[in-house]
Design a protein around this motif. Structure first.
Motif, short mmCIF file in Angstrom:
data_model
loop_
_atom_site.label_atom_id
_atom_site.label_comp_id
_atom_site.label_asym_id
_atom_site.label_seq_id
_atom_site.Cartn_x
_atom_site.Cartn_y
_atom_site.Cartn_z
N TYR A 123 0.87 -1.18 0.00
CA TYR A 123 0.00 0.00 0.00
C TYR A 123 0.91 1.24 0.00
N LYS A 124 0.46 2.28 -0.67
CA LYS A 124 1.25 3.52 -0.71
C LYS A 124 0.53 4.59 0.10
N LYS A 125 1.26 5.19 1.07
CA LYS A 125 0.66 6.20 1.94
C LYS A 125 1.73 7.19 2.37
N ASP A 126 1.44 8.46 2.16
CA ASP A 126 2.33 9.54 2.61
C ASP A 126 3.77 9.36 2.12
N GLY A 127 3.89 8.92 0.87
CA GLY A 127 5.20 8.77 0.27
C GLY A 127 5.95 7.50 0.63
N TRP A 128 5.33 6.64 1.45
CA TRP A 128 5.94 5.37 1.85
C TRP A 128 5.24 4.21 1.16
N TYR A 129 6.02 3.19 0.84
CA TYR A 129 5.46 1.92 0.41
C TYR A 129 5.42 0.99 1.62
N TYR A 130 4.22 0.54 1.98
CA TYR A 130 4.06 -0.35 3.12
C TYR A 130 3.85 -1.78 2.63
N LEU A 131 4.71 -2.66 3.07
CA LEU A 131 4.58 -4.08 2.76
C LEU A 131 3.94 -4.76 3.97
N SER A 132 2.78 -5.34 3.77
CA SER A 132 2.06 -6.04 4.83
C SER A 132 2.00 -7.52 4.49
N ALA A 133 2.28 -8.38 5.46
CA ALA A 133 2.29 -9.82 5.21
C ALA A 133 1.88 -10.58 6.46
N ALA A 134 1.35 -11.76 6.26
CA ALA A 134 1.07 -12.66 7.37
C ALA A 134 2.36 -13.35 7.78
N GLU A 135 2.46 -13.68 9.07
CA GLU A 135 3.64 -14.37 9.57
C GLU A 135 3.22 -15.26 10.74
N GLY A 136 3.85 -16.43 10.84
CA GLY A 136 3.60 -17.30 11.98
C GLY A 136 2.70 -18.49 11.69
N GLY A 137 2.31 -18.69 10.41
CA GLY A 137 1.41 -19.79 10.10
C GLY A 137 -0.03 -19.41 10.42
#
Length: 566
Positions: A235-249
């Motif tokens: 997602y792009k917000k306020d000039g940043w690219y945010y990488l969101s992911a699931a972790e932990g199974g």
């Protein structure tokens, strides 16, 4: 809402039916589902979690103007990838299935928890995109549609993309990128060591091209051996690219983590406050727990606020749940440039304040629900499914009834039996039906099943016993049981051939009751307090939930006869 008849008649042609000396079609006059869970109920200005109850995992959400769309996983069920629509994020209506033609994908004889994993949906310039994986049946692909209700295209395969969980990110400079979970560049250091990759995506050919770039190796802190980094979105917000992911199974250790970068291809820095969504830090013995939360997807509303859809489960005891992984909704707050859904120790609430959107309907699934299907339409409801792709026509809708052709394909055969059904959506649920069936030979049976997968199920049926027709309960409780199941109880039927017999299965958390009635008379218990934990993911494994289905079977040879239009 009902589907176009094209959905289930796409495989029309010759129908395999029993020879005249064997069983005639099983006729189901109606099916009724009721659910009633003792949970807090939303009041004015509030909504209930989950927003989609029952087996609707891995929700991906996108906004197009004032419209919101969700797609979820279906694995080896057909039709697959249900598409939901809402205008208020609370009231959802299924409008289609992205995998609606048997020719789009081939689920072969795969286990029910293989097939289509974790789809993602996006929209750009009038076209909808779903990126997905067909596990053990082709790899990663993209399908497109102008109308999210369908029809969707045949798969456009992505041979350069390995692993699972692809998603597409459309940048504001006109470029597009595909992310995915793949193998790390090094030999895996531990079980569950995976990586997140990115590659440019060409919207003209709908294929990836150019170099692949490693974004995350292992997880937010590889020194802690994080497992199964997956389900990536940018997602792009306020000039940043945010990488969101699931972790932990996707079990009780499930979580959602965030990283960010000034460049789409990284490097990405993880947030020190990760995870930004989890329930793994809460006491297991809390009342009415919600667990295993993760696989979140974020969406921004017109007022600038952010919300997230994600999966979680509602166990009735420990880690036992039969309703599968469900779709939940929560607001996303932003502080110091990072997203937050739950704070450490915060429970996911069953009742929340509604989003700042005009209410547009009734929630699709409530705490209490009653749905009755009279089979008087041209097609089955959109939310009904079968096990894997059909290869022949074996059902029809006519005269206000559903007719199933008994075939020599069993529930335990890892195939496509004569079974159609719908999800169990409540811990406390009842499924019932009325069937007219003449079991002419030994082995003939038709009735009502509660099924978790090919190796774990119950079947309450009208069958042929040694002394004639009987109502029978069979169970398969694991791969070491016979594929045809084991008889647990039976009772003779003294009615004439084809007399309606009502069948009912009642789920009470981890206990199931099996009942029957003749000629509309009183219900009689065939077996009570049967072990419902065999229908849980904890016992049966995999990623699906329990399905209540209508089913017909005959072990005899079959003969080809002209098909009947359904």
């Amino acid at each position: 809402m009902r589907i176009s008849s094209k959905l289930f008649v796409a495989f029309a042609g010759a129908v395999t039916c029993p020879a005249a000396s064997l069983a005639a079609p099983a006729v189901f006059d109606w099916f009724e589902y009721q659910g009633n869970d003792p949970l807090p109920q939303a009041g004015a200005g509030e909504f209930n979690n989950p927003i989609l109850t029952g087996f609707y995992p891995d929700p991906s959400i996108t906004r197009v103007g004032d419209d919101y769309y969700i797609v979820t996983s279906t694995f080896s069920y057909f039709p697959g990838l249900p598409i939901w629509h809402s205008r208020d994020l609370v009231s959802w209506k299924q409008i289609g299935n992205a995998i609606s033609r048997p020719t789009q994908l081939d689920f072969k004889k795969l286990g029910l928890s293989r097939g289509v994993f974790a789809p993602t949906i996006e929209h750009r310039n009038g076209t909808f995109y779903i990126a997905n994986t067909c596990v053990d049946c082709g790899g990663n692909f993209v399908i497109t549609a102008k109308n999210p209700a369908g029809p969707w295209s045949d798969p456009i395969w992505q041979p350069e993309v390995d692993g699972i969980d692809p998603s597409i990110f459309f940048d504001d400079d006109g470029r597009a990128w595909m992310l995915n979970n793949g193998a790390p560049t090094e030999k895996p250091r531990y079980e569950g060591h995976r990586a997140i990759w990115i590659q440019e995506f060409d919207v003209r050919t709908n294929k990836t091209f150019g170099p692949r770039t490693l974004l995350v190796n292992g997880g937010v802190d590889i020194s802690k051996k994080p497992i199964w980094i997956e389900g990536p979105n940018i997602y792009k917000k306020d000039g940043w690219y945010y990488l969101s992911a699931a972790e932990g199974g996707t079990a009780e250790g499930h979580s959602q983590v965030a990283l960010r970068s000034k460049n789409v291809t990284g490097p990405y820095t993880p947030w020190e406050g990760n995870p930004y969504l989890t329930q793994r830090d809460l006491p297991r013995d809390r009342k009415s727990p919600i667990t295993s939360a993760g696989h979140a997807d974020l969406v921004q509303l017109p007022d600038g606020s952010w919300w997230a859809s994600f999966l979680a489960v509602r166990p009735y005891e420990g880690d036992f749940y039969n309703t599968g992984r469900e779709t939940f909704l929560m607001p996303v707050s932003w502080a110091e440039g990072w997203p937050r859904i739950t704070r450490p120790g915060e429970t996911i609430p069953y009742v929340l304040k509604r989003p700042n959107l005009r209410p547009s309907g009734t929630a699709a699934n409530g705490r209490r629900e009653r749905v009755r299907e009279e089979f008087n339409g041209q097609a089955l409801p959109l939310d009904w499914m079968m096990m894997r792709n059909p290869r022949e026509r074996w059902y029809s809708l006519s005269g206000g009834a559903l007719q199933l052709t008994p075939r020599p394909v069993g529930l335990g055969d890892f195939a496509n039996p004569s079974m159609v059904g719908r999800r169990q959506q409540h811990m406390y649920a009842t499924a019932s039906t009325s069937v007219r069936f003449n079991p002419a030979a030994s082995g003939d049976k038709a009735g009502l099943t509660a099924l978790q997968n090919d190796e774990y199920w119950y079947l309450l049926s009208v069958a042929r016993g040694s002394a004639g027709p009987e109502v029978r309960l069979e169970r398969r409780a694991g791969p070491n049981d016979p594929a045809s199941g084991t008889v647990l109880a039976s009772a003779p039927l003294s009615t004439g051939a084809g007399t309606p017999v009502q069948l009912r299965i009642r789920a009470r958390g981890g206990a199931y009751d099996f009942e029957y009635a003749i000629r509309g008379g009183r219900w009689q218990t065939l077996a009570a307090n049967q072990d419902g934990k065999i229908l849980s993911t904890k016992t049966a494994g995999g990623f699906v939930g329990t399905v209540f289905g209508l089913y017909a079977y005959s072990p005899g040879k079959t003969a080809k006869v002209p098909g009947e239009r359904g």
